[in-house]
Design an enzyme around this catalytic site. Structure first.
Site, PDB file in Angstrom:
ATOM      1  N   ARG A 158      28.476  33.659  46.789  1.00 38.35           N
ATOM      2  CA  ARG A 158      27.836  34.078  45.546  1.00 38.35           C
ATOM      3  C   ARG A 158      28.746  34.890  44.633  1.00 38.35           C
ATOM      4  O   ARG A 158      28.827  34.623  43.438  1.00 38.35           O
ATOM      5  CB  ARG A 158      26.613  34.965  45.851  1.00 38.35           C
ATOM      6  CG  ARG A 158      25.354  34.236  46.111  1.00 38.35           C
ATOM      7  CD  ARG A 158      24.474  35.103  46.983  1.00 38.35           C
ATOM      8  NE  ARG A 158      25.100  35.209  48.286  1.00 38.35           N
ATOM      9  CZ  ARG A 158      24.902  34.333  49.255  1.00 38.35           C
ATOM     10  NH1 ARG A 158      24.046  33.372  49.107  1.00 38.35           N
ATOM     11  NH2 ARG A 158      25.539  34.436  50.407  1.00 38.35           N
ATOM     12  N   THR A 159      29.399  35.888  45.194  1.00 39.92           N
ATOM     13  CA  THR A 159      30.152  36.795  44.329  1.00 39.92           C
ATOM     14  C   THR A 159      31.265  36.044  43.601  1.00 39.92           C
ATOM     15  O   THR A 159      31.414  36.137  42.392  1.00 39.92           O
ATOM     16  CB  THR A 159      30.710  37.978  45.147  1.00 39.92           C
ATOM     17  OG1 THR A 159      29.619  38.588  45.842  1.00 39.92           O
ATOM     18  CG2 THR A 159      31.367  39.008  44.252  1.00 39.92           C
ATOM     19  N   LYS A 217      52.997  35.932  54.607  1.00 37.04           N
ATOM     20  CA  LYS A 217      54.440  35.965  54.882  1.00 37.04           C
ATOM     21  C   LYS A 217      54.939  37.400  54.973  1.00 37.04           C
ATOM     22  O   LYS A 217      56.138  37.648  54.985  1.00 37.04           O
ATOM     23  CB  LYS A 217      55.201  35.257  53.753  1.00 37.04           C
ATOM     24  CG  LYS A 217      54.827  33.807  53.551  1.00 37.04           C
ATOM     25  CD  LYS A 217      55.702  33.235  52.443  1.00 37.04           C
ATOM     26  CE  LYS A 217      55.189  31.907  51.947  1.00 37.04           C
ATOM     27  NZ  LYS A 217      55.793  31.563  50.648  1.00 37.04           N
ATOM     28  N   ARG A 255      38.367  41.311  46.150  1.00 36.74           N
ATOM     29  CA  ARG A 255      37.597  41.561  47.380  1.00 36.74           C
ATOM     30  C   ARG A 255      38.593  41.658  48.522  1.00 36.74           C
ATOM     31  O   ARG A 255      39.453  40.787  48.684  1.00 36.74           O
ATOM     32  CB  ARG A 255      36.599  40.446  47.645  1.00 36.74           C
ATOM     33  CG  ARG A 255      35.965  40.573  49.022  1.00 36.74           C
ATOM     34  CD  ARG A 255      34.828  39.639  49.249  1.00 36.74           C
ATOM     35  NE  ARG A 255      33.636  40.071  48.535  1.00 36.74           N
ATOM     36  CZ  ARG A 255      32.423  39.573  48.742  1.00 36.74           C
ATOM     37  NH1 ARG A 255      32.246  38.628  49.640  1.00 36.74           N
ATOM     38  NH2 ARG A 255      31.386  40.009  48.053  1.00 36.74           N
ATOM     39  N   HIS A 267      30.277  47.823  46.853  1.00 38.87           N
ATOM     40  CA  HIS A 267      30.181  46.516  46.184  1.00 38.87           C
ATOM     41  C   HIS A 267      29.419  46.780  44.875  1.00 38.87           C
ATOM     42  O   HIS A 267      28.260  46.405  44.739  1.00 38.87           O
ATOM     43  CB  HIS A 267      29.426  45.558  47.106  1.00 38.87           C
ATOM     44  CG  HIS A 267      29.492  44.123  46.721  1.00 38.87           C
ATOM     45  ND1 HIS A 267      29.973  43.688  45.506  1.00 38.87           N
ATOM     46  CD2 HIS A 267      29.127  43.012  47.404  1.00 38.87           C
ATOM     47  CE1 HIS A 267      29.888  42.359  45.473  1.00 38.87           C
ATOM     48  NE2 HIS A 267      29.388  41.933  46.610  1.00 38.87           N
TER      49      HIS A 267
HETATM   50  C1  NCD Z   1      27.494  40.774  50.665  1.00 29.14           C
HETATM   51  C2  NCD Z   1      28.896  41.293  50.830  1.00 29.14           C
HETATM   52  O1  NCD Z   1      29.852  40.547  50.758  1.00 29.14           O
HETATM   53  O2  NCD Z   1      28.996  42.485  50.997  1.00 29.14           O
HETATM   54  N1  NCD Z   1      27.349  39.598  49.996  1.00 29.14           N
HETATM   55  C3  NCD Z   1      27.289  39.579  48.613  1.00 29.14           C
HETATM   56  O3  NCD Z   1      28.254  39.809  47.960  1.00 29.14           O
HETATM   57  N2  NCD Z   1      26.115  39.288  48.052  1.00 29.14           N
HETATM   58  C4  NCD Z   1      26.587  40.994  51.763  1.00 29.14           C
HETATM   59  C5  NCD Z   1      26.967  40.581  53.151  1.00 29.14           C
HETATM   60  O4  NCD Z   1      28.017  39.998  53.384  1.00 29.14           O
HETATM   61  O5  NCD Z   1      26.138  40.845  54.026  1.00 29.14           O
END
Ligand code: NCD
Length: 305
Positions: A53-54, A82, A103, A131
């Site tokens: 999703r993100t 590497k 991320r 997040h």
């Molecule tokens: C989450 C995350 O990556 O922290 N997902 C998201 O971005 N909606 C939640 C998770 O991984 O549980």
């Protein structure tokens, strides 16, 4: 131009301003067409941890703003494998990026990247820490469905130790005036002390170590997360904790009218799919808000709004 690393980097007014922009985007359906605020800009999506999703909603958001997107998916695909340092990788991405969405599994990776890059850095998840863009989506959903964020009773359920979404959500609440916050979790997944301190400093009425059934009966908003299996220090721990909490439809018999259940997704077994068709389920509504909110965040980060 600014970074967005921690949800409390923003003031309440700034959060509400982002919501205002997202609302305008939704009203004019700009998230389904285009609003070329970022024409010819490059949005780099550097995702060194799994994401559905993100990453995809950031990509759609960037494209609706007419930006070009560059994607890195997984460390395996980069020179980090590497032996390149994260600092050098960021320096390279910075040469062609107008925004970097990052991320990473390490806590603090985004803050570190923001100190290196000239381009604004947006934290799309740093280990178990935060997040913040997900939190704006979550709070926006609360406002949309309940008409307010203040004055509600919140319950956060599940893995409060390792779930960055739950921690960010709790910190996001410190910008508002919730009536009370209840926390329910299996003891090994208890919240970290720093989070409790931040909530207390904000003067939030907090009830820790509650029972799930109890919180389902007092809450206006329940936020639930999966056990963050990949972050547990010992895989055997997961086997012990697996199934230690689960919200079923049956448990909602005494829920308050108007209760909403939020979940950042992905879900595993903590939320019974039988709840999906009830008015309580707000988790797919959360996903619908992702593109408008992320469009607003990108435009703000680049400084065109
Ligand atoms: C989450 C995350 O990556 O922290 N997902 C998201 O971005 N909606 C939640 C998770 O991984 O549980």
């Amino acid at each position: 131009m600014r970074d967005f690393i921690d949800v409390t980097d923003l003031t309440k007014e700034e959060v509400l301003q982002i919501f205002e922009i997202a609302r305008e985007i939704e009203t004019k359906k700009l998230h389904k067409s285009k609003w070329c605020l970022l024409e010819d800009k490059v949005v780099t999506l550097a995702f060194f941890e799994p994401s559905t999703r993100t990453r995809l909603t950031f990509e759609v958001a960037a494209k609706r703003l007419c930006a070009h997107t560059m994607s890195v998916v997984g460390e395996e695909a980069t020179s980090l494998m590497k032996g390149e340092s994260l600092a050098d990788t960021i320096r390279v991405l910075d040469t062609f990026s107008d925004v970097i969405v990052l991320r990473h599994k390490y806590e603090g990776a985004s803050r570190y990247a923001s100190e290196i890059a000239n381009a604004p850095v947006i934290n799309a998840g740093d280990g178990r820490r935060q997040h913040p863009t997900q939190t704006l989506i979550d709070l926006y959903t609360v406002e949309k469905v309940k008409g307010t964020i203040d004055d509600l009773v919140y319950a956060v359920v599940g893995d409060l130790r390792y779930a960055r979404t739950a921690n960010s959500f709790l910190l996001g609440l410190t910008l508002f005036k919730p009536r009370a916050v209840y926390l329910a979790y299996p003891p090994p997944l208890a919240p970290r002390e720093e989070i409790i301190e931040r909530l207390e400093e904000a003067g939030i009425t907090l009830y820790v170590n509650r029972n799930i059934q109890e919180v389902l009966e007092v809450a206006d908003v329940v936020y639930v997360t999966r056990i963050q299996r990949e972050r547990l220090p010992d895989p055997r721990e997961y086997e012990k904790l697996k199934g230690s909490y689960r919200i079923t439809k049956d448990m909602l018999r005494k829920a308050k009218e108007g209760l909403i259940i939020l979940h950042p997704l992905p879900r595993t077994e903590e939320l019974d799919p039988a709840i999906d068709d009830t008015p309580y389920a707000a988790y797919f509504k959360q996903v619908e808000s992702a593109v408008p909110i992320r469009m607003a965040i990108l435009a703000k980060a680049v400084g065109v709004l």
